[in-house]
Structures are given as C-alpha cells and as structure tokens.
Design a protein around this motif. Structure first.
Motif, PDB file in Angstrom:
ATOM      1  N   SER A   1       0.669  -1.367   0.045  1.00 26.19           N
ATOM      2  CA  SER A   1      -0.079  -0.154   0.357  1.00 26.19           C
ATOM      3  C   SER A   1       0.644   1.356   0.159  1.00 26.19           C
ATOM      4  O   SER A   1       1.962   1.259  -0.191  1.00 26.19           O
TER       5      SER A   1
ATOM      6  N   MET B   1      -1.283   0.042 -10.358  1.00 20.54           N
ATOM      7  CA  MET B   1      -1.854  -0.735  -8.606  1.00 20.54           C
ATOM      8  C   MET B   1      -1.110  -0.549  -7.214  1.00 20.54           C
ATOM      9  O   MET B   1       0.147  -0.480  -8.073  1.00 20.54           O
TER      10      MET B   1
ATOM     11  N   GLY C   1      -2.076  -0.219  -2.996  1.00 23.29           N
ATOM     12  CA  GLY C   1      -3.119   0.110  -2.071  1.00 23.29           C
ATOM     13  C   GLY C   1      -3.182   1.522  -1.369  1.00 23.29           C
ATOM     14  O   GLY C   1      -2.699   2.090  -1.753  1.00 23.29           O
ATOM     15  N   GLY C   2      -4.559   1.125  -0.056  1.00 23.16           N
ATOM     16  CA  GLY C   2      -4.818   2.807  -0.300  1.00 23.16           C
ATOM     17  C   GLY C   2      -3.956   3.092   0.932  1.00 23.16           C
ATOM     18  O   GLY C   2      -2.526   2.869   1.168  1.00 23.16           O
TER      19      GLY C   2
ATOM     20  N   ASP D   1      -4.722  -1.373   4.961  1.00 23.32           N
ATOM     21  CA  ASP D   1      -5.304  -1.470   3.550  1.00 23.32           C
ATOM     22  C   ASP D   1      -4.792  -2.412   2.872  1.00 23.32           C
ATOM     23  O   ASP D   1      -3.958  -1.395   2.093  1.00 23.32           O
TER      24      ASP D   1
ATOM     25  N   THR E   1      -6.079  -3.497   0.194  1.00 26.46           N
ATOM     26  CA  THR E   1      -6.894  -4.347  -1.574  1.00 26.46           C
ATOM     27  C   THR E   1      -5.931  -2.737  -2.714  1.00 26.46           C
ATOM     28  O   THR E   1      -6.510  -1.753  -2.612  1.00 26.46           O
TER      29      THR E   1
ATOM     30  N   GLN F   1      -5.592  -0.458  -5.517  1.00 26.55           N
ATOM     31  CA  GLN F   1      -6.590   0.123  -6.538  1.00 26.55           C
ATOM     32  C   GLN F   1      -5.699   0.463  -7.651  1.00 26.55           C
ATOM     33  O   GLN F   1      -4.475   0.596  -7.339  1.00 26.55           O
ATOM     34  N   THR F   2      -6.723   0.141  -8.964  1.00 26.50           N
ATOM     35  CA  THR F   2      -5.893   0.544 -10.055  1.00 26.50           C
ATOM     36  C   THR F   2      -6.162   2.326 -10.583  1.00 26.50           C
ATOM     37  O   THR F   2      -7.032   2.440  -9.568  1.00 26.50           O
ATOM     38  N   VAL F   3      -5.508   2.621 -10.185  1.00 26.09           N
ATOM     39  CA  VAL F   3      -5.036   4.302 -10.697  1.00 26.09           C
ATOM     40  C   VAL F   3      -4.894   4.831 -12.067  1.00 26.09           C
ATOM     41  O   VAL F   3      -4.073   3.895 -13.215  1.00 26.09           O
TER      42      VAL F   3
END
Length: 647
Positions: A465, A600, A602-603, A608, A610, A612-614
């Motif tokens: 993350s 990609m 995480g937060g 966190d 999970t 995330q695709t940015v």
C-alpha cells in the motif's frame, strides 16, 4: 590516489552569475556564491578550483530528494506514498494536482546547471589561452555537455547564449534570454564537447572519481541515442521551441542510433580501469561504494562535515545533503511486538530507526507500485536484482544500545530474538490465505498479516500500500561510526549518490541495436551480459546470509529470442530501479503513457490491502517540464513564448 572530495568544500561556495539571474532567485539562496573573473582561470590553480566546483555542483542535483522525485514519481516504478506533500502528489499525474511552473521541482536542474555551464565556459576559454593542459580543459567540456544534456532532456531547447554570445563565459547578469532549439543544443554544444572530452580525457582519472574517457563515451553514446529518438519522434510528441526535426548536419535518426552503438561498444571494449562488478549485490553494497563499475557520483563523507557539505548528525531536508533515500523509506518504526506471550501488549518497538543500509530515516513520500514488484521483478528466484534492490525483511534490532531486554513476542505470539524477522514482504502471494487481523494493532500495529507457524508478520505483494511497502535498500545509509548503537539515522546519507555506471554502456548499445544499429553484438548478446551477472548471487538480503549461487544459464535461457525496446526498458528498470533513471528512459523512448498510464497500489491506511487501479493523465506536453517560475519572473518584457506549451 587522492580523492576529489578533499578539494570540494574549498570551491563549492564559488559559482557564477549567469544570464538567467538564478543567483537572485529564492531557489538558490541556500548556495553561497561569488564571481569568477576571467583572470582567475588563466592559471592551473584557478582551473582546478573551477573544476572542483563542477564536481561539487553534482550534490545540488543528485541526492536532492525533490528533484529525485521528479525522476521517479509518475513512472511505472513509483507513485506517491501516504505522507506525500504537493511536491510529490502533482508529479503522479493521477488527479492529485497539476504540474506547473511553480511546483515542478525540475527547477533544481535549471537553477544549478546554468551556473555550472558558465563556470565550464570560463575554464574552457581562458584555460586554453593560458596553456592549461588539454586533459583539464576536457573535464570542463564534459561538464558543460553533461549539464546541457540534462537540461535539453528536461526542458527541450535551452539558451546557449548566457549574455556574452553562444557558449561564451558571461560575467554580467542580464534580464533577457533566447532559447535555442533542441537540435542546436545537441549539435553546437553537447556533441562537440563530448567528442573533445573523449579525445582528451585520460583513461584513468587524475583523482578518484574524476572524469575519464569511459565516462565521456557513455554520455556521448547516450546523447546520440536520445537525439536519434528525438529525430525519429515515433509518437509525434511536440518539441519546443517548435522546429522541424531535421538534423543540421544532414544525418537521420538511424545514423545517430548507429553512432550510439559504435561509441558504447568502444567504451565496452576499451574500459580502462572500469568494468562490471562480479554480482549485482556488489554494485550497491554500501561498504563497496566507489567501486570500479561507478563512473561518476556526487560524493559525500562521514569523516568531516566540512568536506561532506552537510551535518553528520541531522538532515537539513535540502541540498547539498544526500537525502533521496529517505523518500521511499516508510515509517517502519511504527511496528510493534509484545512483551507478553499471553495477550498482545503491542508495546515493544522492535525495529528502531538506525543508520543501516536496510532501514535509515523514514519519510514515506514515495512508494513502489505493485506492478514493479510483481511484473518488473517477476523472477525473484534466479534474478538477484529484486533482493539487491529492496528491503523486504525488517529485523529486530533490540540488541543495539540502548538495548531492550526481556523476551519479545511477535506474530502467533511466538518469541523472537534480535536479528530475527519481525515483518516480511513475501516474494509471492502464498497458496494459503493470509490472516489480516483487526484491529490493526494485532498485525504489529501496521495491519500486517499472519501465517501459521511463522513468528514474523507478513504482507503479500498484492497487499502493498501507500503506507507499508518494501523499502529501497540500494540507497540506504551506511556509517562506520555507530559503535554498538543506532548511529545517526537522521543525518543525510554520507554515501555517494551514484550517477553513471559502466553497465549502462551495454544498455545503450542494446537499445541502439534494437532500433536497427548493426555490429558484432546483437541487442540480445548485450543484454545477456547484464542478465548473466544478475543470476550470480553472493549474498541473500532476504535471508540475511551468504548465498553462493550461479543462475546465469537460466537467466540467459529465459531471454527472448528478439530483444525489443520494451524488453530493454524492463531490464533497465530491474537494473536501475529507484536510481533516478526512469522518467528520462520513458520520455526518451516515448513509452511513458504506454507503460505508466495505469498502476496498482493499496490505500493510505494501515490494514488496507486491497489493490486499487489508478489512471494517470499523461499529456504530450508533460514530456517536457515547465520552465521554473523564478526564471520567468526574473526576465523583462512579455515572456509568454519562453514557457513550454501546456504550462
């Protein structure tokens, strides 16, 4: 051989007023300066003083963390981390702010390079008139070309006339400026100076760390390669000042790709005292700094604040400190273990801040993308470069003074000792599920996971993350004056910041070959020299133990039959991850949006995991950085046309 470091401090206070008025801008208030008079360069002592200031100026660019950020954040290697401020957020181009003339930290290059260029012009002009040796003049020619090459890649065309004529030494500040075209900067300044440097520099530097033929050949080949891409312009990226991409000497892109190949191969075949280290680990292992693979570096020392150019006990957060390594170091000191074996006490700081290469000072401003960990470094078994790049295991240092006594318990309430793993970033997502307990304190206070039978907390690659991620081992600090304690982890690094490596000659030749250059070695041949070396292990950072293993054959066998530019860029990332190369690699090849348009991660919160695709918005005008606002404000008249379009 005496080290140039001894001479740096004397002259690092001396720089020049230039056309660009950077001496009057707030950007350079931290760097004391005075004027060189022409007569100063008419003696060998004066020339040596000017040259020493040229090596010192490297510290104001390399190791300067905000400029380092512009070279890495926003690429496929790096994104912003949890504690990033606007300096880092805007560079990511992911909706966290807009790059403009006021916040782009490429100002570091602009405000430092022109002063040094003018110094070099003084040495070249008056040193020649005074009969100073060609070898000394060649050092100045190298640095003038070095700075112009950095400027033209970053900003496009830049001025060759600093107030007294093209490439002339200037002593009078003026408030006007005219930008030359990219082709003019290469053909009038960079190529002639580097060709002269290749001809006149010695094979062995006059001091440890000074310029040599091999260094000049590397930069000449890189300049040819970069200019060839600029002429070809495969994705129609705009240039500025706007000009037809026609070489004034009548050569096409293919001619320059061939020149890049030829010069790089000449450097490989005539290495002088330089060469490849036996293993990748050896290149970046701090006790082996200044080894024979390193052609140029911004030097520092722990022996004297005077010669180091910065405090040995605290970091200023500004140049000339080497503090780039802090940026990708997350706050591992938050990790907690337990003093109790029956219930989680969360009360032992088992990994404390220390001046050691694996850890150092945390700032949590930048972090690797998940794709860099899983895709770029997909082979972590044969290829030593992942292990030789990142800190993936954080170990208890409770035995360091002041020591922490008593038993210490960690994951699964298992007892751990000093030196044991407290947190491990796994090489792969495991076959069995990781338990990520709540609250986050049950995961070592950072929301890490637990696997049965393991005393270390764990995080899978997919769980990395913006707040917890593998650190950058290769740039970590190193001190020999810590005794049995934690040392001085808050100071800037006293290690040199590496700028140029012998290994890059292979990459330049390989890239040129992939673009059609011909010769005795193919792109695959050249890349396999690097890959074979990457398969040789001498030490395993993850396991913290010797590992004598040679996977060269497997590495070579795995190389594709056809090595294209994309594959070379992957290899460059594996070799130079986090060293400040990546943005320049992506803009040179015009692959930035293709390779870094999404990533990609995480937060921002502990626990966190999970991904995330940015999505990034990388526009064609982003391939040049904006001219700094300080420069724009310093000039008279309507200077709107001076600024790069889009800013």
């Amino acid at each position: 051989m005496k080290k140039i470091q001894k001479h740096i401090k004397t002259w690092m206070k001396v720089a020049l007023m230039t056309l660009l008025l950077t001496s009057c801008a707030d950007l350079l208030d931290e760097q004391p300066r005075s004027n060189f008079e022409p007569g100063f360069f008419e003696t060998e002592a004066g020339v040596l003083g000017g040259l020493t200031s040229m090596y010192a100026h490297l510290r104001y660019i390399y190791g300067q963390a905000y400029y380092y950020n512009t070279c890495q954040t926003g690429t496929d290697e790096v994104t912003y981390a949890q504690s990033a401020d606007q300096n880092f957020l805007v560079m990511d181009l992911s909706g966290q702010g807009v790059i403009d003339a006021s916040n782009s930290r490429a100002d570091v290059v602009w405000s430092t390079a022109f002063s040094n260029i003018n110094t070099a012009s003084g040495v070249i002009k008056f040193g020649v008139e005074a009969g100073v040796s060609a070898e000394l003049i060649a050092e100045a020619r190298f640095f003038r070309a070095f700075d112009y090459f950095l400027l033209v890649q970053t900003f496009g065309g830049v001025p060759l006339d600093l107030g007294s004529g093209e490439l002339e030494f200037n002593t009078n500040p003026v408030r006007t400026s005219v930008r030359n075209t990219v082709s003019e900067v290469y053909t009038k300044a960079i190529f002639p100076d580097l060709i002269a440097a290749v001809n006149d520099l010695p094979e062995v530097g006059r001091l440890t760390g000074t310029a040599t033929k091999t260094l000049a050949r590397l930069y000449l080949s890189k300049a040819y390669l970069t200019y060839a891409w600029w002429l070809e312009n495969p994705n129609n990226i705009p240039t500025y000042p706007d000009v037809q991409r026609v070489d004034p000497d009548g050569h096409d892109a293919q001619w320059y790709f061939q020149q890049a190949y030829n010069v790089a191969l000449e450097g490989i075949n005539n290495p002088g005292p330089f060469g490849l280290q036996e293993t990748f680990y050896d290149v970046n292992f701090a006790p082996n700094d200044r080894n024979n693979e390193l052609l140029l570096y911004a030097d520092h020392t722990q022996n004297s604040e005077f010669y180091n150019g910065g405090s040995l006990t605290y970091g200023s957060g500004g140049a000339p400190d080497n503090f780039a390594g802090w940026m990708m170091t997350w706050n591992y000191t938050v990790i907690r273990s337990s003093s109790s074996s029956s219930q989680w006490a969360n009360d032992i700081e088992s990994v404390r801040r220390a001046a050691e290469q694996a850890i150092g000072r945390p700032w949590t401003r930048m972090c690797p993308t998940i794709g860099a960990i899983t895709n770029t470094f997909a082979d972590k078994a044969n290829d030593s470069r992942y292990d030789g790049t990142f800190t993936t295991v954080y170990r208890a240092n409770t035995d360091k003074s002041p020591s922490i006594g008593g038993p210490i318990y960690n994951a699964n309430m298992m007892e751990v000792q000093a030196g044991d793993a407290i947190l491990t970033f796994l090489d792969e997502d495991p076959g069995q599920p990781i338990t990520y307990p709540t609250p986050t304190s049950l995961g070592g206070n950072i929301g890490a996971g637990i696997l049965p039978g393991r005393s270390d907390f764990v995080i899978a690659p997919s769980g990395v993350s913006r707040i917890v991620y593998p650190g950058l081992w290769k740039l970590g600090p190193y001190r020999t004056d810590s005794g049995d304690g934690l040392g001085q982890p808050n100071a800037g690094s006293t290690r040199p910041f590496n700028i140029a490596k012998f290994s890059e000659l292979y990459f330049v030749a390989a890239e040129a070959a992939a673009k059609g250059a011909t010769g005795p070695q193919s792109a695959r041949d050249l890349i396999n020299v690097i890959r074979a070396r990457a398969g040789k292990w001498s030490w395993d950072n993850n396991e913290n133990q010797e590992r004598i293993e040679d996977n060269s054959s497997a590495m070579v066998a795995a190389t594709p039959a056809t090595v294209d530019v994309n594959y070379i860029l992957l290899e460059r990332s594996r070799e130079y991850f986090g060293e400040g190369y990546r943005w320049y690699d992506l803009i040179r090849t015009q692959k930035w949006n293709e390779l870094a348009g999404t990533y990609m991660i995480g937060g921002r919160n502990y626990g966190d995991h999970t991904p995330q695709t940015v999505i990034r918005t990388i526009e064609p005008h982003h391939y040049l950085r904006p001219i700094p606002q300080g420069q724009m404000d310093s000039m008279e008249g309507d200077n709107e046309s001076y600024q790069n379009p889009g800013y």
